[in-house]
Design a protein around this motif. Structure first.
Motif, PDB file in Angstrom:
ATOM      1  N   GLN A  10      48.005  56.623 -22.483  1.00 30.50           N
ATOM      2  CA  GLN A  10      48.598  57.768 -21.783  1.00 30.50           C
ATOM      3  C   GLN A  10      49.064  57.376 -20.387  1.00 30.50           C
ATOM      4  OE1 GLN A  10      45.661  60.914 -22.072  1.00 30.50           O
ATOM      5  NE2 GLN A  10      46.695  61.828 -23.846  1.00 30.50           N
ATOM      6  N   GLU A  11      48.279  56.507 -19.741  1.00 26.55           N
ATOM      7  CA  GLU A  11      48.672  56.023 -18.410  1.00 26.55           C
ATOM      8  C   GLU A  11      49.993  55.257 -18.505  1.00 26.55           C
ATOM      9  OE1 GLU A  11      47.298  52.772 -15.024  1.00 26.55           O
ATOM     10  OE2 GLU A  11      45.946  53.221 -16.677  1.00 26.55           O
ATOM     11  N   ARG A  12      50.127  54.410 -19.525  1.00 27.00           N
ATOM     12  CA  ARG A  12      51.358  53.624 -19.704  1.00 27.00           C
ATOM     13  C   ARG A  12      52.526  54.522 -20.090  1.00 27.00           C
ATOM     14  NH1 ARG A  12      50.749  48.592 -17.409  1.00 27.00           N
ATOM     15  NH2 ARG A  12      48.552  48.013 -17.661  1.00 27.00           N
ATOM     16  N   ALA A  13      52.256  55.526 -20.931  1.00 27.55           N
ATOM     17  CA  ALA A  13      53.320  56.416 -21.383  1.00 27.55           C
ATOM     18  C   ALA A  13      53.904  57.237 -20.242  1.00 27.55           C
ATOM     19  CB  ALA A  13      52.787  57.340 -22.476  1.00 27.55           C
ATOM     20  N   SER A  14      53.111  57.464 -19.212  1.00 21.56           N
ATOM     21  CA  SER A  14      53.584  58.262 -18.071  1.00 21.56           C
ATOM     22  C   SER A  14      54.555  57.487 -17.181  1.00 21.56           C
ATOM     23  CB  SER A  14      52.389  58.740 -17.243  1.00 21.56           C
ATOM     24  OG  SER A  14      51.750  57.633 -16.613  1.00 21.56           O
ATOM     25  N   GLN A  15      54.625  56.174 -17.363  1.00 21.94           N
ATOM     26  CA  GLN A  15      55.516  55.353 -16.540  1.00 21.94           C
ATOM     27  C   GLN A  15      56.938  55.402 -17.095  1.00 21.94           C
ATOM     28  OE1 GLN A  15      53.709  51.470 -16.379  1.00 21.94           O
ATOM     29  NE2 GLN A  15      51.800  52.240 -15.507  1.00 21.94           N
ATOM     30  N   GLU A  16      57.906  55.536 -16.187  1.00 23.72           N
ATOM     31  CA  GLU A  16      59.303  55.724 -16.601  1.00 23.72           C
ATOM     32  C   GLU A  16      59.864  54.566 -17.420  1.00 23.72           C
ATOM     33  OE1 GLU A  16      62.071  56.853 -13.587  1.00 23.72           O
ATOM     34  OE2 GLU A  16      60.811  58.474 -12.819  1.00 23.72           O
ATOM     35  N   SER A  17      59.372  53.365 -17.153  1.00 29.49           N
ATOM     36  CA  SER A  17      59.923  52.190 -17.842  1.00 29.49           C
ATOM     37  C   SER A  17      59.410  52.057 -19.280  1.00 29.49           C
ATOM     38  CB  SER A  17      59.588  50.912 -17.078  1.00 29.49           C
ATOM     39  OG  SER A  17      58.187  50.703 -17.047  1.00 29.49           O
ATOM     40  N   THR A  18      58.378  52.822 -19.644  1.00 31.93           N
ATOM     41  CA  THR A  18      57.818  52.716 -20.996  1.00 31.93           C
ATOM     42  C   THR A  18      58.724  53.424 -22.002  1.00 31.93           C
ATOM     43  OG1 THR A  18      55.554  52.603 -20.152  1.00 31.93           O
ATOM     44  CG2 THR A  18      55.830  53.231 -22.458  1.00 31.93           C
ATOM     45  N   LEU A  19      59.143  52.670 -23.025  1.00 28.11           N
ATOM     46  CA  LEU A  19      60.047  53.202 -24.049  1.00 28.11           C
ATOM     47  C   LEU A  19      59.294  53.717 -25.262  1.00 28.11           C
ATOM     48  CD1 LEU A  19      62.740  50.373 -23.883  1.00 28.11           C
ATOM     49  CD2 LEU A  19      62.917  52.674 -22.908  1.00 28.11           C
ATOM     50  N   GLY A  20      58.178  53.095 -25.577  1.00 27.19           N
ATOM     51  CA  GLY A  20      57.438  53.525 -26.755  1.00 27.19           C
ATOM     52  C   GLY A  20      56.072  52.871 -26.833  1.00 27.19           C
ATOM     53  N   VAL A  21      55.156  53.548 -27.521  1.00 29.31           N
ATOM     54  CA  VAL A  21      53.812  53.022 -27.736  1.00 29.31           C
ATOM     55  C   VAL A  21      53.498  53.166 -29.220  1.00 29.31           C
ATOM     56  CG1 VAL A  21      51.362  53.211 -27.178  1.00 29.31           C
ATOM     57  CG2 VAL A  21      53.080  53.748 -25.422  1.00 29.31           C
ATOM     58  N   MET A  22      52.954  52.104 -29.784  1.00 25.78           N
ATOM     59  CA  MET A  22      52.610  52.112 -31.206  1.00 25.78           C
ATOM     60  C   MET A  22      51.179  51.638 -31.383  1.00 25.78           C
ATOM     61  SD  MET A  22      54.764  50.321 -34.267  1.00 25.78           S
ATOM     62  CE  MET A  22      55.832  51.701 -34.605  1.00 25.78           C
TER      63      MET A  22
END
Length: 290
Positions: A10-22
């Motif tokens: 969730q911390e990574r997903a909140s960053q603008e540069s993150t395109l996707g998490v799997m």
């Protein structure tokens, strides 16, 4: 495990540069597809300080790995096929964050598999196939049978991957189970080399006889990418070919591939006189009908 990893992704997903998490979870008791981890968090970013950044976690019982990969690095892996497990992750993982449907579109694109991407992959596999095959043949003729066997096994792997690409699919980690269904003749060749009761020199001799046609019949498809690139100019020096953006991916296999195609009269050589009498530069070209 997903519940415990939630705060991390969730911390990574909140960053603008993150395109996707799997999230990729272990499917078997021992799972090399997830590097033996119980779970993999694959995070794709638009940009990052390093192309690949990894961290390992444990809750005392289970273990997980996080890999933050830039979009550029991911697409390079997919283009060159140098990280085979990434396709398995994308096909079998579960999307838990997707900015502007980036991940979903990527997976659809992989499944549809545009032909432009397939051509360069086929060229790379064919170039590797030629090098391993020729090296194996040379070692066989020198009676270095065990070394020849290793090179021939590698050449068959490249032939198998090439066959899967010809069928419009990306080669997976379990490439031989794919080939068994698609190209049983190649599978049979591999099976005979590995399982035969014949002596190793006899097995190799039979394989060289049997595989010659399978390799030769794929020359046009395997050479299509490099021929299209070379068709953009009248002639090329070897340095110009090495520096061409797409041909850089052939790396150390480029020159042996070119010489193989010269031998097959697909690429042609023109001698241009140097300042030294009797010495000529070699320029390479293809004919327009190629």
């Amino acid at each position: 495990m997903e519940q415990k990893l939630r705060a991390i992704y969730q911390e990574r997903a909140s960053q603008e540069s993150t395109l996707g998490v799997m999230l990729i979870e272990k499917r078997e008791k021992v799972s090399p597809n997830t590097d033996t981890f119980d779970a993999i968090l694959l995070i794709i970013t638009k940009e990052n300080e390093t192309p690949v950044f990894s961290k390992h976690y444990t809750d005392g019982e289970k273990k997980a790995a996080m890999h933050i990969v830039t979009e550029k690095q991911l697409k390079k892996w997919l283009l060159l096929g140098t990280n085979r497990k990434i396709v398995d992750w994308l096909f079998n993982g579960r999307i838990i964050f997707d900015r502007n449907e980036f991940m979903e579109k990527l997976i659809i694109e992989l499944k549809e598999y545009p032909f432009a991407g397939r051509k360069i992959k086929m060229g790379l596999e064919y170039a590797k196939l030629i090098r391993r095959y020729l090296e194996g043949k040379m070692l066989f003729e020198e009676k270095n049978y065990l070394d020849a066997y290793r090179h021939v096994i590698e050449s068959l792997h490249h032939l198998a991957r090439l066959a899967v690409l010809e069928n419009g699919l990306p080669p997976e980690v379990t490439v031989w189970s794919q080939v068994k269904k698609m190209e049983p003749s190649i599978y049979k060749l591999y099976e005979e080399l590995v399982l035969s009761d014949e002596s190793i020199d006899k097995r190799l001799e039979l394989l060289f006889l049997a595989s010659e046609f399978l390799i030769h019949s794929r020359t046009a498809d395997g050479a299509q990418h490099i021929i299209e690139i070379m068709g953009q100019k009248k002639s090329w020096t070897i340095q110009e070919l090495h520096e061409q953006e797409e041909l850089k991916n052939y790396s150390s296999d480029l020159e042996v591939f070119i010489e193989y195609l010269v031998d097959k009269e697909i690429i042609f050589v023109e001698g241009v006189l140097t300042k030294s009498e009797g010495i000529f530069h070699r320029y390479y070209s293809v004919r327009s009908e190629n």
